[in-house]
Motif scaffolding. Structure first.
Motif, PDB file in Angstrom:
ATOM      1  N   PRO A  19      10.756 -17.980  -9.797  1.00 17.79           N
ATOM      2  CA  PRO A  19       9.458 -17.289  -9.684  1.00 17.79           C
ATOM      3  C   PRO A  19       9.223 -16.696  -8.285  1.00 17.79           C
ATOM      4  O   PRO A  19       8.672 -15.605  -8.158  1.00 17.79           O
ATOM      5  CB  PRO A  19       8.427 -18.375  -9.982  1.00 17.79           C
ATOM      6  N   LEU A  20       9.664 -17.395  -7.264  1.00 18.96           N
ATOM      7  CA  LEU A  20       9.501 -16.888  -5.901  1.00 18.96           C
ATOM      8  C   LEU A  20      10.318 -15.616  -5.695  1.00 18.96           C
ATOM      9  O   LEU A  20       9.823 -14.628  -5.145  1.00 18.96           O
ATOM     10  CB  LEU A  20       9.915 -17.962  -4.888  1.00 18.96           C
ATOM     11  N   ILE A  21      11.544 -15.631  -6.168  1.00 20.41           N
ATOM     12  CA  ILE A  21      12.412 -14.452  -6.040  1.00 20.41           C
ATOM     13  C   ILE A  21      11.834 -13.283  -6.823  1.00 20.41           C
ATOM     14  O   ILE A  21      11.791 -12.144  -6.335  1.00 20.41           O
ATOM     15  CB  ILE A  21      13.841 -14.787  -6.503  1.00 20.41           C
ATOM     16  N   LEU A  22      11.342 -13.546  -8.031  1.00 15.95           N
ATOM     17  CA  LEU A  22      10.733 -12.479  -8.834  1.00 15.95           C
ATOM     18  C   LEU A  22       9.477 -11.928  -8.164  1.00 15.95           C
ATOM     19  O   LEU A  22       9.245 -10.709  -8.188  1.00 15.95           O
ATOM     20  CB  LEU A  22      10.413 -12.993 -10.235  1.00 15.95           C
ATOM     21  N   ALA A  23       8.678 -12.780  -7.557  1.00 18.22           N
ATOM     22  CA  ALA A  23       7.475 -12.327  -6.863  1.00 18.22           C
ATOM     23  C   ALA A  23       7.840 -11.432  -5.674  1.00 18.22           C
ATOM     24  O   ALA A  23       7.209 -10.396  -5.441  1.00 18.22           O
ATOM     25  CB  ALA A  23       6.644 -13.514  -6.400  1.00 18.22           C
ATOM     26  N   ILE A  24       8.868 -11.821  -4.929  1.00 15.67           N
ATOM     27  CA  ILE A  24       9.316 -11.014  -3.784  1.00 15.67           C
ATOM     28  C   ILE A  24       9.817  -9.655  -4.250  1.00 15.67           C
ATOM     29  O   ILE A  24       9.472  -8.621  -3.671  1.00 15.67           O
ATOM     30  CB  ILE A  24      10.392 -11.769  -2.985  1.00 15.67           C
ATOM     31  N   LEU A  25      10.612  -9.640  -5.325  1.00 10.72           N
ATOM     32  CA  LEU A  25      11.108  -8.370  -5.857  1.00 10.72           C
ATOM     33  C   LEU A  25       9.963  -7.490  -6.354  1.00 10.72           C
ATOM     34  O   LEU A  25       9.986  -6.265  -6.169  1.00 10.72           O
ATOM     35  CB  LEU A  25      12.116  -8.623  -6.976  1.00 10.72           C
ATOM     36  N   LEU A  26       8.957  -8.090  -6.962  1.00 10.35           N
ATOM     37  CA  LEU A  26       7.795  -7.335  -7.435  1.00 10.35           C
ATOM     38  C   LEU A  26       7.027  -6.721  -6.272  1.00 10.35           C
ATOM     39  O   LEU A  26       6.623  -5.555  -6.324  1.00 10.35           O
ATOM     40  CB  LEU A  26       6.882  -8.241  -8.255  1.00 10.35           C
ATOM     41  N   ILE A  27       6.844  -7.475  -5.207  1.00 18.13           N
ATOM     42  CA  ILE A  27       6.144  -6.960  -4.022  1.00 18.13           C
ATOM     43  C   ILE A  27       6.922  -5.805  -3.402  1.00 18.13           C
ATOM     44  O   ILE A  27       6.339  -4.778  -3.032  1.00 18.13           O
ATOM     45  CB  ILE A  27       5.914  -8.094  -3.009  1.00 18.13           C
ATOM     46  N   ILE A  28       8.233  -5.929  -3.309  1.00 23.42           N
ATOM     47  CA  ILE A  28       9.061  -4.848  -2.765  1.00 23.42           C
ATOM     48  C   ILE A  28       8.952  -3.611  -3.642  1.00 23.42           C
ATOM     49  O   ILE A  28       8.814  -2.487  -3.143  1.00 23.42           O
ATOM     50  CB  ILE A  28      10.527  -5.312  -2.637  1.00 23.42           C
ATOM     51  N   TRP A  29       8.983  -3.793  -4.958  1.00 18.26           N
ATOM     52  CA  TRP A  29       8.900  -2.669  -5.885  1.00 18.26           C
ATOM     53  C   TRP A  29       7.555  -1.945  -5.758  1.00 18.26           C
ATOM     54  O   TRP A  29       7.499  -0.712  -5.698  1.00 18.26           O
ATOM     55  CB  TRP A  29       9.095  -3.177  -7.313  1.00 18.26           C
ATOM     56  N   VAL A  30       6.460  -2.703  -5.681  1.00 16.59           N
ATOM     57  CA  VAL A  30       5.126  -2.090  -5.541  1.00 16.59           C
ATOM     58  C   VAL A  30       5.015  -1.359  -4.205  1.00 16.59           C
ATOM     59  O   VAL A  30       4.449  -0.264  -4.135  1.00 16.59           O
ATOM     60  CB  VAL A  30       4.024  -3.167  -5.693  1.00 16.59           C
ATOM     61  N   TYR A  31       5.580  -1.928  -3.140  1.00 11.74           N
ATOM     62  CA  TYR A  31       5.548  -1.275  -1.832  1.00 11.74           C
ATOM     63  C   TYR A  31       6.300   0.055  -1.878  1.00 11.74           C
ATOM     64  O   TYR A  31       5.826   1.061  -1.341  1.00 11.74           O
ATOM     65  CB  TYR A  31       6.154  -2.194  -0.771  1.00 11.74           C
ATOM     66  N   GLN A  32       7.465   0.075  -2.521  1.00  7.27           N
ATOM     67  CA  GLN A  32       8.218   1.320  -2.620  1.00  7.27           C
ATOM     68  C   GLN A  32       7.482   2.354  -3.460  1.00  7.27           C
ATOM     69  O   GLN A  32       7.504   3.553  -3.145  1.00  7.27           O
ATOM     70  CB  GLN A  32       9.606   1.049  -3.204  1.00  7.27           C
ATOM     71  N   LEU A  33       6.808   1.913  -4.523  1.00 10.44           N
ATOM     72  CA  LEU A  33       6.004   2.845  -5.326  1.00 10.44           C
ATOM     73  C   LEU A  33       4.901   3.472  -4.484  1.00 10.44           C
ATOM     74  O   LEU A  33       4.663   4.680  -4.554  1.00 10.44           O
ATOM     75  CB  LEU A  33       5.383   2.124  -6.523  1.00 10.44           C
ATOM     76  N   LYS A  34       4.218   2.662  -3.687  1.00 10.16           N
ATOM     77  CA  LYS A  34       3.135   3.179  -2.850  1.00 10.16           C
ATOM     78  C   LYS A  34       3.675   4.140  -1.811  1.00 10.16           C
ATOM     79  O   LYS A  34       3.095   5.201  -1.564  1.00 10.16           O
ATOM     80  CB  LYS A  34       2.384   2.038  -2.170  1.00 10.16           C
ATOM     81  N   LYS A  35       4.789   3.779  -1.191  1.00 12.26           N
ATOM     82  CA  LYS A  35       5.395   4.636  -0.174  1.00 12.26           C
ATOM     83  C   LYS A  35       5.800   5.986  -0.771  1.00 12.26           C
ATOM     84  O   LYS A  35       5.510   7.040  -0.193  1.00 12.26           O
ATOM     85  CB  LYS A  35       6.615   3.913   0.407  1.00 12.26           C
ATOM     86  N   ASN A  36       6.421   5.958  -1.943  1.00 15.49           N
ATOM     87  CA  ASN A  36       6.824   7.205  -2.596  1.00 15.49           C
ATOM     88  C   ASN A  36       5.610   8.006  -3.044  1.00 15.49           C
ATOM     89  O   ASN A  36       5.621   9.242  -2.993  1.00 15.49           O
ATOM     90  CB  ASN A  36       7.733   6.904  -3.787  1.00 15.49           C
ATOM     91  N   SER A  37       4.563   7.332  -3.467  1.00 10.84           N
ATOM     92  CA  SER A  37       3.348   8.019  -3.882  1.00 10.84           C
ATOM     93  C   SER A  37       2.696   8.729  -2.694  1.00 10.84           C
ATOM     94  O   SER A  37       2.238   9.868  -2.817  1.00 10.84           O
ATOM     95  CB  SER A  37       2.372   7.021  -4.497  1.00 10.84           C
ATOM     96  N   ASP A  38       2.647   8.052  -1.558  1.00 13.90           N
ATOM     97  CA  ASP A  38       2.100   8.673  -0.349  1.00 13.90           C
ATOM     98  C   ASP A  38       2.924   9.890   0.055  1.00 13.90           C
ATOM     99  O   ASP A  38       2.374  10.929   0.428  1.00 13.90           O
ATOM    100  CB  ASP A  38       2.059   7.672   0.799  1.00 13.90           C
ATOM    101  N   LEU A  39       4.232   9.780  -0.044  1.00 20.14           N
ATOM    102  CA  LEU A  39       5.112  10.897   0.295  1.00 20.14           C
ATOM    103  C   LEU A  39       4.891  12.062  -0.654  1.00 20.14           C
ATOM    104  O   LEU A  39       4.800  13.220  -0.234  1.00 20.14           O
ATOM    105  CB  LEU A  39       6.575  10.441   0.249  1.00 20.14           C
ATOM    106  N   GLN A  40       4.771  11.763  -1.949  1.00 18.94           N
ATOM    107  CA  GLN A  40       4.547  12.821  -2.924  1.00 18.94           C
ATOM    108  C   GLN A  40       3.193  13.493  -2.706  1.00 18.94           C
ATOM    109  O   GLN A  40       3.069  14.713  -2.831  1.00 18.94           O
ATOM    110  CB  GLN A  40       4.629  12.261  -4.334  1.00 18.94           C
ATOM    111  N   THR A  41       2.176  12.723  -2.354  1.00 21.61           N
ATOM    112  CA  THR A  41       0.860  13.289  -2.074  1.00 21.61           C
ATOM    113  C   THR A  41       0.921  14.247  -0.898  1.00 21.61           C
ATOM    114  O   THR A  41       0.361  15.349  -0.946  1.00 21.61           O
ATOM    115  CB  THR A  41      -0.146  12.157  -1.784  1.00 21.61           C
ATOM    116  N   GLU A  42       1.637  13.858   0.154  1.00 23.08           N
ATOM    117  CA  GLU A  42       1.782  14.726   1.327  1.00 23.08           C
ATOM    118  C   GLU A  42       2.536  16.008   0.962  1.00 23.08           C
ATOM    119  O   GLU A  42       2.167  17.097   1.392  1.00 23.08           O
ATOM    120  CB  GLU A  42       2.511  13.969   2.440  1.00 23.08           C
ATOM    121  N   GLN A  43       3.571  15.883   0.161  1.00 26.14           N
ATOM    122  CA  GLN A  43       4.332  17.064  -0.255  1.00 26.14           C
ATOM    123  C   GLN A  43       3.464  17.999  -1.089  1.00 26.14           C
ATOM    124  O   GLN A  43       3.536  19.223  -0.931  1.00 26.14           O
ATOM    125  CB  GLN A  43       5.571  16.643  -1.044  1.00 26.14           C
TER     126      GLN A  43
END
Length: 67
Positions: A19-43
């Motif tokens: 569960p800890l490993i899955l939670a860490i992977l989920l947090i990383i995935w959400v962070y990358q989604l937000k980062k890509n979303s911010d980049l797409q908004t700027e573009q």
């Protein structure tokens, strides 16, 4: 018999960490989604600005009257 106990202990540790490993992977995935979303908004803001510049330039050009 000791081997079975050691394997059982490793299995328990692996299951308890899952569960800890899955939670860490989920947090990383959400962070990358937000980062890509911010980049797409700027573009998209840049694309809109360029389209507005092009539109403003075409309104003032003599070729606009031909349409």
């Amino acid at each position: 018999m000791e081997m079975v106990g050691a394997l059982g202990m490793l299995f328990f540790i692996a299951l308890s960490l899952l569960p800890l490993i899955l939670a860490i992977l989920l947090i990383i995935w959400v962070y990358q989604l937000k980062k890509n979303s911010d980049l797409q908004t700027e573009q998209m803001k840049r694309v809109i600005a360029l389209l507005e510049q092009e539109r403003a330039g075409s309104v003032n050009s003599p070729d606009h009257n031909r349409m």
